[in-house]
Scaffold this motif. Sequence first.
Motif, PDB file in Angstrom:
ATOM      1  N   ASN A 167       6.481 -53.779  -0.503  1.00  0.00           N
ATOM      2  CA  ASN A 167       7.138 -53.005   0.206  1.00  0.00           C
ATOM      3  C   ASN A 167       7.062 -53.242   1.893  1.00  0.00           C
TER       4      ASN A 167
ATOM      5  N   ALA B 289      -1.264 -46.619  -8.717  1.00  0.00           N
ATOM      6  CA  ALA B 289       0.083 -46.629  -9.367  1.00  0.00           C
ATOM      7  C   ALA B 289      -0.120 -46.085 -10.885  1.00  0.00           C
ATOM      8  N   ARG B 290      -0.926 -47.170 -11.392  1.00  0.00           N
ATOM      9  CA  ARG B 290      -1.189 -46.915 -12.878  1.00  0.00           C
ATOM     10  C   ARG B 290      -1.770 -45.530 -13.404  1.00  0.00           C
TER      11      ARG B 290
ATOM     12  N   ILE C  42       7.402 -44.073 -10.279  1.00  0.00           N
ATOM     13  CA  ILE C  42       6.199 -44.533  -9.243  1.00  0.00           C
ATOM     14  C   ILE C  42       6.700 -46.019  -8.957  1.00  0.00           C
TER      15      ILE C  42
ATOM     16  N   ARG D  39       6.513 -51.922 -11.440  1.00  0.00           N
ATOM     17  CA  ARG D  39       5.741 -52.894 -10.868  1.00  0.00           C
ATOM     18  C   ARG D  39       6.490 -54.033 -10.400  1.00  0.00           C
TER      19      ARG D  39
ATOM     20  N   HIS E  19       6.257 -46.278 -14.485  1.00  0.00           N
ATOM     21  CA  HIS E  19       5.512 -47.050 -13.548  1.00  0.00           C
ATOM     22  C   HIS E  19       6.421 -48.518 -13.343  1.00  0.00           C
TER      23      HIS E  19
ATOM     24  N   ASP F 215       6.062 -49.644  -7.279  1.00  0.00           N
ATOM     25  CA  ASP F 215       4.797 -50.321  -6.843  1.00  0.00           C
ATOM     26  C   ASP F 215       5.050 -51.602  -6.498  1.00  0.00           C
ATOM     27  N   SER F 216       4.978 -51.749  -5.203  1.00  0.00           N
ATOM     28  CA  SER F 216       5.302 -52.944  -4.572  1.00  0.00           C
ATOM     29  C   SER F 216       4.669 -53.158  -3.250  1.00  0.00           C
TER      30      SER F 216
ATOM     31  N   LEU G 237       5.263 -46.496  -3.492  1.00  0.00           N
ATOM     32  CA  LEU G 237       3.920 -47.109  -2.906  1.00  0.00           C
ATOM     33  C   LEU G 237       4.358 -48.250  -2.265  1.00  0.00           C
TER      34      LEU G 237
ATOM     35  N   LYS H 211      -3.097 -50.556  -4.545  1.00  0.00           N
ATOM     36  CA  LYS H 211      -1.830 -49.847  -4.892  1.00  0.00           C
ATOM     37  C   LYS H 211      -1.561 -49.570  -6.495  1.00  0.00           C
ATOM     38  N   THR H 212      -1.665 -50.907  -7.059  1.00  0.00           N
ATOM     39  CA  THR H 212      -1.322 -51.049  -8.442  1.00  0.00           C
ATOM     40  C   THR H 212      -2.160 -50.074  -9.422  1.00  0.00           C
TER      41      THR H 212
END
Length: 167
Positions: A76, A17-18, A71, A30, A28, A73-74, A5, A13-14
Amino acid sequence: MLIILGGLPGSGKTSIARDLARRLGAVHLRIDTIEQALRETGKVVQSMEDAGYQVAYVVAEDNLRLGRTVIADSVNPIAITREAWQAVAERAGVRAVEVEILCSDEDENRRRVETRAPDIPGFALPTWDAVVARHYEPWDTADVVIDTADCDLDDAVARLLSRLQAI
């Protein structure tokens, strides 16, 4: 599977993601949490550079090799981090799915950034000016793009799950 993500702060996004991790029983990872933990050690005082990403890459690979869905999560924000995530999946022998989360409504994105509360103790959330000024390279390799401007969390996760099942 490695679900990568990315997206600017305030895109959702977080939260996605969660919720996705709960539904899939996935790991997950992060980057914000990892980077804050590194800061709290007192060993990292200045710029984080890519330290949080480097930690996440090896933890992701370990979990992928155990057969877990991960997953990542950043934000990115650049091609090099996206390519590094792809390399993690290749080394682990799993499929990577790139998912860009965005909020196309600038006013809504700004409202989210300016009104959210930190959920990581000691973590300083970015300001709207910092989000707007952030370097973010176009993501032309994303397998899935979810725009959260016109949907709530349940709808966004449902859309993503549908796309993941199709892949």
